[in-house]
Design a protein around this motif. Structure first.
Motif, PDB file in Angstrom:
ATOM      1  N   ALA A   1       0.816  -1.375   0.121  1.00 49.26           N
ATOM      2  CA  ALA A   1      -0.149   0.157   0.170  1.00 49.26           C
ATOM      3  C   ALA A   1       0.993   1.184   0.169  1.00 49.26           C
ATOM      4  O   ALA A   1       2.144   1.322   0.563  1.00 49.26           O
ATOM      5  N   SER A   2       0.499   2.392  -0.655  1.00 47.54           N
ATOM      6  CA  SER A   2       1.004   3.583  -0.634  1.00 47.54           C
ATOM      7  C   SER A   2       0.019   4.611  -0.141  1.00 47.54           C
ATOM      8  O   SER A   2      -1.188   4.727  -0.441  1.00 47.54           O
ATOM      9  N   LEU A   3       0.627   5.228   1.171  1.00 45.30           N
ATOM     10  CA  LEU A   3      -0.146   6.001   1.605  1.00 45.30           C
ATOM     11  C   LEU A   3       0.557   7.355   1.875  1.00 45.30           C
ATOM     12  O   LEU A   3       1.592   7.588   1.661  1.00 45.30           O
ATOM     13  N   ARG A   4      -0.493   8.356   2.296  1.00 44.25           N
ATOM     14  CA  ARG A   4       0.204   9.822   2.533  1.00 44.25           C
ATOM     15  C   ARG A   4      -0.193  10.142   3.885  1.00 44.25           C
ATOM     16  O   ARG A   4      -1.021   9.665   4.487  1.00 44.25           O
ATOM     17  N   ALA A   5       0.766  11.098   4.358  1.00 47.04           N
ATOM     18  CA  ALA A   5       0.688  11.739   5.664  1.00 47.04           C
ATOM     19  C   ALA A   5       0.923  13.265   5.686  1.00 47.04           C
ATOM     20  O   ALA A   5       1.708  13.565   4.815  1.00 47.04           O
ATOM     21  N   VAL A   6       0.205  14.109   6.583  1.00 48.38           N
ATOM     22  CA  VAL A   6       0.456  15.576   6.527  1.00 48.38           C
ATOM     23  C   VAL A   6       0.010  16.074   8.062  1.00 48.38           C
ATOM     24  O   VAL A   6      -0.944  15.272   8.550  1.00 48.38           O
ATOM     25  N   ARG A   7       0.978  16.753   8.477  1.00 51.28           N
ATOM     26  CA  ARG A   7       0.573  17.541   9.950  1.00 51.28           C
ATOM     27  C   ARG A   7      -0.184  18.630   9.803  1.00 51.28           C
ATOM     28  O   ARG A   7       0.729  19.718   9.161  1.00 51.28           O
ATOM     29  N   ARG A   8      -1.236  18.775  10.137  1.00 48.85           N
ATOM     30  CA  ARG A   8      -1.733  20.099  10.203  1.00 48.85           C
ATOM     31  C   ARG A   8      -2.598  20.469  11.564  1.00 48.85           C
ATOM     32  O   ARG A   8      -3.165  19.612  11.876  1.00 48.85           O
ATOM     33  N   GLY A   9      -2.412  21.664  12.137  1.00 45.50           N
ATOM     34  CA  GLY A   9      -3.136  21.935  13.365  1.00 45.50           C
ATOM     35  C   GLY A   9      -2.420  21.086  14.530  1.00 45.50           C
ATOM     36  O   GLY A   9      -3.224  20.792  15.308  1.00 45.50           O
ATOM     37  N   GLY A  10      -1.321  20.595  14.437  1.00 43.42           N
ATOM     38  CA  GLY A  10      -0.658  19.901  15.557  1.00 43.42           C
ATOM     39  C   GLY A  10      -1.333  18.485  15.432  1.00 43.42           C
ATOM     40  O   GLY A  10      -0.892  17.595  16.222  1.00 43.42           O
ATOM     41  N   LYS A  11      -1.948  18.109  14.235  1.00 43.61           N
ATOM     42  CA  LYS A  11      -2.560  16.802  14.134  1.00 43.61           C
ATOM     43  C   LYS A  11      -1.754  15.844  12.969  1.00 43.61           C
ATOM     44  O   LYS A  11      -1.655  16.436  11.894  1.00 43.61           O
ATOM     45  N   LEU A  12      -1.480  14.636  13.111  1.00 47.81           N
ATOM     46  CA  LEU A  12      -0.802  14.016  12.037  1.00 47.81           C
ATOM     47  C   LEU A  12      -1.949  13.226  11.456  1.00 47.81           C
ATOM     48  O   LEU A  12      -2.489  12.213  12.082  1.00 47.81           O
ATOM     49  N   LEU A  13      -2.120  13.451  10.165  1.00 52.84           N
ATOM     50  CA  LEU A  13      -2.985  12.445   9.327  1.00 52.84           C
ATOM     51  C   LEU A  13      -2.646  11.607   8.681  1.00 52.84           C
ATOM     52  O   LEU A  13      -1.670  11.849   7.969  1.00 52.84           O
ATOM     53  N   LEU A  14      -2.701  10.355   8.581  1.00 51.85           N
ATOM     54  CA  LEU A  14      -2.382   9.323   7.972  1.00 51.85           C
ATOM     55  C   LEU A  14      -3.236   8.439   7.215  1.00 51.85           C
ATOM     56  O   LEU A  14      -4.066   7.881   7.989  1.00 51.85           O
ATOM     57  N   GLY A  15      -3.175   8.392   5.845  1.00 53.57           N
ATOM     58  CA  GLY A  15      -4.394   7.298   5.288  1.00 53.57           C
ATOM     59  C   GLY A  15      -4.227   7.540   3.866  1.00 53.57           C
ATOM     60  O   GLY A  15      -3.234   7.938   3.075  1.00 53.57           O
ATOM     61  N   PHE A  16      -5.410   7.218   3.002  1.00 55.78           N
ATOM     62  CA  PHE A  16      -5.332   7.249   1.754  1.00 55.78           C
ATOM     63  C   PHE A  16      -6.278   8.588   1.223  1.00 55.78           C
ATOM     64  O   PHE A  16      -7.038   9.171   2.352  1.00 55.78           O
ATOM     65  N   ASN A  17      -6.214   8.856  -0.083  1.00 62.44           N
ATOM     66  CA  ASN A  17      -6.881  10.223  -0.431  1.00 62.44           C
ATOM     67  C   ASN A  17      -8.318   9.916  -0.344  1.00 62.44           C
ATOM     68  O   ASN A  17      -8.622   8.701  -0.689  1.00 62.44           O
ATOM     69  N   SER A  18      -9.128  11.199  -0.064  1.00 62.92           N
ATOM     70  CA  SER A  18     -10.593  10.733  -0.255  1.00 62.92           C
ATOM     71  C   SER A  18     -10.885  10.951  -1.826  1.00 62.92           C
ATOM     72  O   SER A  18     -10.163  11.344  -2.769  1.00 62.92           O
ATOM     73  N   GLU A  19     -12.095  10.279  -2.125  1.00 59.72           N
ATOM     74  CA  GLU A  19     -12.446  10.240  -3.562  1.00 59.72           C
ATOM     75  C   GLU A  19     -12.369  11.371  -4.322  1.00 59.72           C
ATOM     76  O   GLU A  19     -12.945  12.576  -3.870  1.00 59.72           O
ATOM     77  N   GLY A  20     -11.563  11.638  -5.306  1.00 59.75           N
ATOM     78  CA  GLY A  20     -11.523  12.700  -6.099  1.00 59.75           C
ATOM     79  C   GLY A  20     -10.853  14.017  -5.514  1.00 59.75           C
ATOM     80  O   GLY A  20     -11.103  15.247  -5.991  1.00 59.75           O
ATOM     81  N   SER A  21     -10.046  13.798  -4.523  1.00 60.44           N
ATOM     82  CA  SER A  21      -9.413  14.940  -3.855  1.00 60.44           C
ATOM     83  C   SER A  21      -7.924  14.625  -3.100  1.00 60.44           C
ATOM     84  O   SER A  21      -7.767  13.432  -3.288  1.00 60.44           O
ATOM     85  N   HIS A  22      -7.322  15.651  -2.979  1.00 60.04           N
ATOM     86  CA  HIS A  22      -6.387  15.530  -2.100  1.00 60.04           C
ATOM     87  C   HIS A  22      -6.198  15.246  -0.604  1.00 60.04           C
ATOM     88  O   HIS A  22      -5.223  15.066   0.129  1.00 60.04           O
ATOM     89  N   ARG A  23      -7.472  15.413  -0.154  1.00 61.43           N
ATOM     90  CA  ARG A  23      -7.802  15.500   1.267  1.00 61.43           C
ATOM     91  C   ARG A  23      -7.351  13.806   1.730  1.00 61.43           C
ATOM     92  O   ARG A  23      -8.076  12.940   1.025  1.00 61.43           O
TER      93      ARG A  23
END
Length: 406
Positions: free
Chosen positions: A106-128
């Protein structure tokens, strides 16, 4: 109140389509739809089931978790039939469907925003990014790393920064590649090596501007292909499930039949080349240098009659003269397909061509090129190893007119 409309089929991306051509996300064939302007209310029919994952429909990985397995298989066949049109053969094998929780890479993405680390797949049709709390497609061993990786990257990734994570569950253990994660200072390196030790990773590598650096290799990640153990480079291309790979390999072997000289184009690590080399002499070609090197080493150790050749088949497809010695040819290109190579094949005398594709659209284009060159598409083996997604794979056998199929 508007009249109810019925979903009559599923579109290529998994949306339901009504008889008058309106698209409804999350609808299954047989559902009744009530429209109020652009708002659609779904009244579930007999082919509609409740998704098992909390992230449906936001996560882009499982567009079809709301349909039955039978309807999903029908979607796969319909997708191929619409692409192939009159080329669609009568001989179509049952759809090979990989089970839940079987994805080994699996290839996943992570980003840190507002002090929180989000890790997972992209939402449908977006980079969220959908912050994964549940996943019904990943192997449990891989999903168990999501929480620990989230904690690791929370310390390793700066605010507003993103990172990439590639996970591979090999026979020697899990292989992890992290992209855009610093590993320069001693504390940064120790944090990563301690993580690898704590979770018994086979290997942990980081990828930056200067390429891939392996920090820990407790065991060389490997897989057995055709009875030969192959060492894996970091973030290798593999078939996503063991079950899907077995279905593809069995189909390719059946399609090739008793051919003695076989070419395997876009061969990767040898998914097809190594099994075929049990009973044929194989020439395997690919532009991926690390994969070709790994395949060559494995073939030598296994004593297989296999020549691994580094060649960019997009820029330098095999010519009809180069193709002449082969009794059968297998090609498994990326999603872009193999238009240039297909045109050369259409002018060749190879008796049997076996196409493996992960993109019905480019497969349809390449199939038409071969058909115009005198090949007959005589059998399909559909494979759905990206379970619940609209991703369709297929093995197809093309025979030269006048040549009897195996």
């Amino acid at each position: 109140m508007s009249a109810l409309q019925t979903i009559v089929r599923l579109a290529a991306r998994g949306d339901g389509i009504t008889a008058d051509g309106r698209y409804v996300m999350g609808a299954a064939v047989g559902d009744q739809i009530r429209f109020d302007g652009e708002q659609a209310t779904i009244l579930p029919g007999p082919n509609h089931v409740v998704p098992v994952c909390r992230h449906v429909p936001e996560c882009g990985g499982c567009q079809l978790q709301h349909v039955t397995d039978a309807d999903y298989a029908a979607f796969v066949i319909d997708r191929l039939a619409r692409v192939l049109g009159p080329l669609m053969p009568e001989d179509v094998a049952p759809v090979a469907l990989s089970p839940p929780r079987s994805r080994r890479r699996a290839s996943l993405r992570a980003v840190r925003r507002g002090g929180k680390l989000l890790l997972g797949f992209n939402s449908e049709g977006s980079h969220r990014i959908i912050d994964l709390q549940q996943c019904e497609v990943l192997r449990p061993k891989l999903f168990a790393l999501i929480g620990p990786l989230r904690a690791l990257l929370h310390k390793a990734v700066a605010e507003g920064q993103g990172a990439g994570i590639t996970l591979t569950d090999s026979e020697a253990g899990v292989d992890v590649l992290l992209a855009n994660v610093r590993a320069e200072r001693l504390d940064e390196i120790e944090r990563l090596t301690d993580f690898a030790a704590a979770h018994d990773l086979a290997r942990l590598s980081v990828e930056g501007p200067d390429g891939v650096q392996t920090l820990v290799e407790a065991r060389l990640p490997c897989l057995t292909m055709g009875g030969v153990r192959v060492g894996l480079p970091p973030a290798p291309f593999l078939q996503p499930t063991e079950e899907g790979e077995a279905a593809l390999v069995a189909a390719v072997a059946e399609a090739v039949g008793g051919a003695g000289q076989v070419a395997d184009l876009f061969c990767g690590l040898g998914t097809f080349a190594l099994p075929l080399s049990r009973r044929a002499r194989v020439q395997a070609l690919d532009a991926a240098g690390p994969a070709i090197a790994a395949l060559a080493a494995a073939a030598r150790l296994g004593g297989r009659p296999l020549a691994a050749v580094h060649r960019d088949l997009f820029r330098r497809p095999l010519t009809p003269a180069e193709l002449a010695p082969f009794d059968a040819l297998v090609f498994d290109p990326p999603r872009a397909g193999a238009e240039a190579q297909s045109r050369a094949l259409a002018q060749s005398s190879v008796p049997v061509v076996v196409a493996v594709s992960c993109n019905p659209s480019t497969f349809g284009r390449d199939a038409r090129i071969l058909a115009e060159g005198g090949y007959r598409l005589d059998r399909l083996w559909p494979v759905a190893q990206f379970r619940w997604s609209s991703h369709v794979e297929v093995v197809a056998r093309f025979s030269r007119q006048g040549h009897s199929s195996p």
